[in-house]
Design a protein around this motif. Structure first.
Motif, PDB file in Angstrom:
ATOM      1  N   ASP A  67       0.288  -1.276   0.298  1.00 52.19           N
ATOM      2  CA  ASP A  67       0.225   0.218   0.069  1.00 52.19           C
ATOM      3  C   ASP A  67       1.118   1.393   0.057  1.00 52.19           C
ATOM      4  OD1 ASP A  67       1.191   0.068   2.603  1.00 52.19           O
ATOM      5  OD2 ASP A  67      -1.218   0.407   3.474  1.00 52.19           O
ATOM      6  N   GLY A  68       2.182   1.083  -0.572  1.00 48.46           N
ATOM      7  CA  GLY A  68       3.290   2.312  -0.341  1.00 48.46           C
ATOM      8  C   GLY A  68       3.830   2.438   0.919  1.00 48.46           C
ATOM      9  N   GLY A  69       3.320   1.786   2.183  1.00 46.97           N
ATOM     10  CA  GLY A  69       4.325   1.889   3.813  1.00 46.97           C
ATOM     11  C   GLY A  69       5.131   0.870   3.862  1.00 46.97           C
ATOM     12  N   ASN A  70       4.370  -0.620   2.943  1.00 53.36           N
ATOM     13  CA  ASN A  70       4.873  -1.769   3.344  1.00 53.36           C
ATOM     14  C   ASN A  70       3.595  -2.784   2.725  1.00 53.36           C
ATOM     15  OD1 ASN A  70       6.724  -1.540   6.323  1.00 53.36           O
ATOM     16  ND2 ASN A  70       4.532  -0.786   6.505  1.00 53.36           N
ATOM     17  N   ALA A  71       4.770  -3.992   2.018  1.00 52.35           N
ATOM     18  CA  ALA A  71       3.259  -4.772   1.940  1.00 52.35           C
ATOM     19  C   ALA A  71       3.566  -6.054   2.501  1.00 52.35           C
ATOM     20  CB  ALA A  71       4.731  -5.776   0.712  1.00 52.35           C
ATOM     21  N   ILE A  72       1.683  -6.455   2.218  1.00 55.72           N
ATOM     22  CA  ILE A  72       1.730  -7.931   3.502  1.00 55.72           C
ATOM     23  C   ILE A  72       0.736  -8.416   2.997  1.00 55.72           C
ATOM     24  CG2 ILE A  72      -0.377  -7.758   4.705  1.00 55.72           C
ATOM     25  CD1 ILE A  72      -0.127  -5.530   6.031  1.00 55.72           C
ATOM     26  N   GLY A  73       1.503  -9.787   3.467  1.00 51.25           N
ATOM     27  CA  GLY A  73       1.292 -11.399   2.678  1.00 51.25           C
ATOM     28  C   GLY A  73      -0.013 -11.423   2.813  1.00 51.25           C
TER      29      GLY A  73
END
Lengths: 162, 500
Positions: A67-73
């Motif tokens: 989302d622009g901050g972190n990638a989440i699985g």
């Protein structure tokens, strides 16, 4: 009696309103990581770009959503993942998706990983190509350096002869 | 009295530095090739520019400093210390040109982090970085893990007596074979064999996980270089969490442990002397400290109820611990989770493991097991001296490839380097606290940088103060070279200024 019930319902609504509002708004990865215990096992909405690879493993699979901050699985049924056309990588923006699912601070099904189990995935925007032409300044620098290098090699060769 | 270095000193240093820079320029052909394979025109141009700048600098140094004299000890040390700094700057050029680093300082930080096999990152939007830039990040880790000078010794230098001086300057004081060039080539033979095996195993694992085969083998090669060279970079922003796979974690864990083992031990295993694994002081020390530090990490996680199931606690705790102890820096938790969810006791366990490190003559950083073993033996000797009658003659022995007697110079050297590492950890901690970070976070990040680990609790990010970035760069450089060549470089500059 009905007036009392109405008041109770009103108070209940006031207390619950922020929670309901929080659940319906998309949550950012920063918020999820910061308040992981609060969101744990709750249904959330998460939006972001699909990045990397779409990893289908039998009837289910994984995507990673940034989302622009972190990638989440995001763990999802394979039929949800088949609708995703493009994952983001160099030269490509991946599909923008909205995930509705259950957030896990430490997923017992997946070795304690922080993840989201998708109940629904909706594609908001298709991915596209982002390849750009080579900037002029890089081309000029390359030509200049090549000329300098050729001169140095020529001088070195000449001095070796002498 | 300080003696001002002669013009000949500077010429010798410049000439050999030039050779190493030319070697570095030639390694940039590999990402160029990858760029062509994946049709990435702009990154290819970035690497051509960087390679040409390196060639210009290297060739000019070789021309104007031409020398046929061998290196002295002082010159060899300075060549090593300088070549790491120059490699950082030149290696940062293609990274900066990609636009994925906010400033040239950030690109230098990443390049030093790669070369020193640390793994702390300042890259932005890693998930959209090109294959060629991504490969370069991992390749500099591979080159740095073996030693920049070892690359030059192995491929570009035919053999000269100054080779051993540069080899020692890169914190490798143990020769596996009698000749240092042969030793360097053996290290490469081991590394390339494992590169092939590691890439294939990770590649096949990736395919089984549902990745396309090209990406799977690309990730396999990158992750192998990061694991075996105990670096910790990964091609995606989520680190090892990207793969969502136990098998990927197991394979990378095996590779991390292999990378933390002394190359001498690999040699013994290769020639069939496998008993050494269970006798060597470093191996025993590593097994012991892994058990002790995991007990600390596990106790904290149990007390805090961080994970609900024992198997999850083991998987998360042991992976981060092995990653920290071997100096790799792979993570299966997000950096912010360390601080938000892990108890202080567990973080202290990880910090101790990071500070200890793996074996000497391996790709790890930190104090290292041989020194810890020697200090332990010296302590035991002193205790025995107190207990036994005064007339008793004590001879403390330890086994490191062969049985050796403990001697005072070894103990002194082990203590000295240990104290210097502790001082380096303290320096970064104080710097972190100066900029307002809490003590434990500062200690964690500082130890990670100085011990060339790469685990992060979140301090390392693009908005951290520039002075702190420079402090961490210094820590990574000094920690990787184990101080001696760094001190020689400072002495050299001091002599240039104040010498007579």
């Amino acid at each position: 009696m009905s007036a009392i019930l109405k008041r109770i319902a009103f108070l209940f609504l006031i207390v619950l309103l922020p929670v309901i509002a929080r659940a319906e708004q998309p949550v950012t990865s920063v918020e999820l990581l910061k308040d992981a215990s609060f969101y744990n096992a709750k249904k959330i909405i998460f939006e972001g770009e699909v990045v990397g690879d779409i990893m289908i493993r039998g009837k289910s699979g994984w995507i990673n959503v940034n989302d622009g901050g972190n990638a989440i699985g995001v763990f999802a049924a394979a039929n949800f993942l088949k609708d995703i056309d493009q994952a983001g990588r160099y030269g490509k923006t991946g599909d923008l998706v909205q995930i509705f699912g259950v957030f896990n601070r430490s997923c017992t099904e997946h070795g304690g990983d922080l993840d989201i189990h998708a109940l629904n995935i909706q594609r908001i925007k298709e991915g596209n190509s982002t390849i750009r032409s080579i900037p002029t300044f890089k081309q000029i620098i390359l030509v200049l350096l090549s000329v300098i290098l050729i001169i140095i090699l020529w001088i070195s060769k000449d001095s070796r002869k002498h | 009295m300080l003696l001002r270095p002669s013009f000949q000193d500077i010429r010798n240093i410049g000439y050999y530095l030039g050779k190493i820079i030319v070697g570095l320029a030639l390694t940039m052909l590999i990402p160029i090739l990858v760029g062509f394979l994946w049709h990435e025109p702009e990154p290819v141009i970035d690497f051509f520019i960087a390679a040409e700048v390196s060639l210009v600098v290297g060739l000019l140094l070789m021309k104007f400093c031409y020398s046929q004299k061998d290196l002295s000890w002082m010159q060899g040390m300075i060549v090593v210390a300088l070549s790491w700094l120059v490699a950082m700057v030149l290696g940062a050029i293609p990274l900066y040109l990609s636009g994925h680093w906010h400033s040239f300082l950030d690109a230098c930080f990443e390049a030093m982090s790669g070369l020193a096999t640390t793994g702390l990152v300042l890259v932005q939007d890693l998930d959209h970085l090109s294959h060629s830039h991504n490969l370069w990040r991992h390749l500099i880790m591979f080159i740095g893990g073996q030693g920049i000078v070892i690359v030059a010794l192995s491929f570009f230098v035919k053999g000269f007596s100054g080779a051993f001086k540069m080899y020692v300057g890169e914190a490798r004081d143990e020769k596996i074979l009698p000749n240092v060039i042969h030793t360097s080539r053996f290290i490469w033979l081991v590394s390339f064999t494992y590169l092939a095996l590691g890439t294939i195993s990770l590649g096949i694992t990736g395919i089984a996980l549902g990745m396309p085969w090209q990406e799977s083998f690309f990730h396999g090669a990158c992750n192998f270089m990061a694991a075996f060279d105990t670096g910790g970079f990964t091609p995606q922003s989520q680190n090892i969490l990207y793969y969502h796979s136990l098998s990927y974690e197991v394979v990378t864990m095996v590779l991390m442990i292999l990378g933390a083992i002394n190359f001498k031990m690999h040699y013994q295993a290769w020639i069939g002397n496998r008993k050494e694994v269970f006798r060597d002081i470093e191996m025993l020390g590593f097994f012991t400290t892994v058990i002790i530090t995991f007990f600390i990490v596990g106790a904290g996680l149990v007390q805090n109820s961080t994970y609900q199931q024992g198997i999850i606690l083991f998987r998360k705790g042991f992976y981060q611990l092995i990653s920290g102890h071997t100096g790799t820096g792979f993570q299966t938790v997000y950096p912010s989770q360390f601080i938000a969810e892990w108890p202080h006791l567990s973080l202290v366990g990880i910090i101790i493991a990071m500070a200890l490190g793996g074996a000497v003559c391996s790709t790890t950083g930190a104090i290292k097991m041989l020194r810890i073993g020697i200090i332990y033996k010296a302590l035991m000797e002193d205790i025995k001296k107190i207990i036994l009658p005064e007339k008793a003659i004590l001879a403390q022995r330890f086994h490191h490839i062969k049985t050796l007697f403990l001697e005072q110079p070894q103990v002194r050297a082990a203590f000295l380097i240990t104290i210097l590492y502790l001082a380096l950890y303290a320096l970064g901690t104080l710097a972190g606290m100066w900029f307002g970070y809490p003590f434990l976070n500062s200690l964690f990040e500082s130890t990670s940088a100085a011990a060339n680990v790469g685990l992060s609790c979140g301090i390392t990010e693009v908005n951290m103060p520039a002075a702190l970035k420079i402090t961490y760069i210094f820590q990574m450089w000094a920690g990787r070279l184990e101080f001696m060549s760094v001190f020689t470089l400072f002495g050299f500059f001091l002599a240039l200024l104040k010498g007579k």
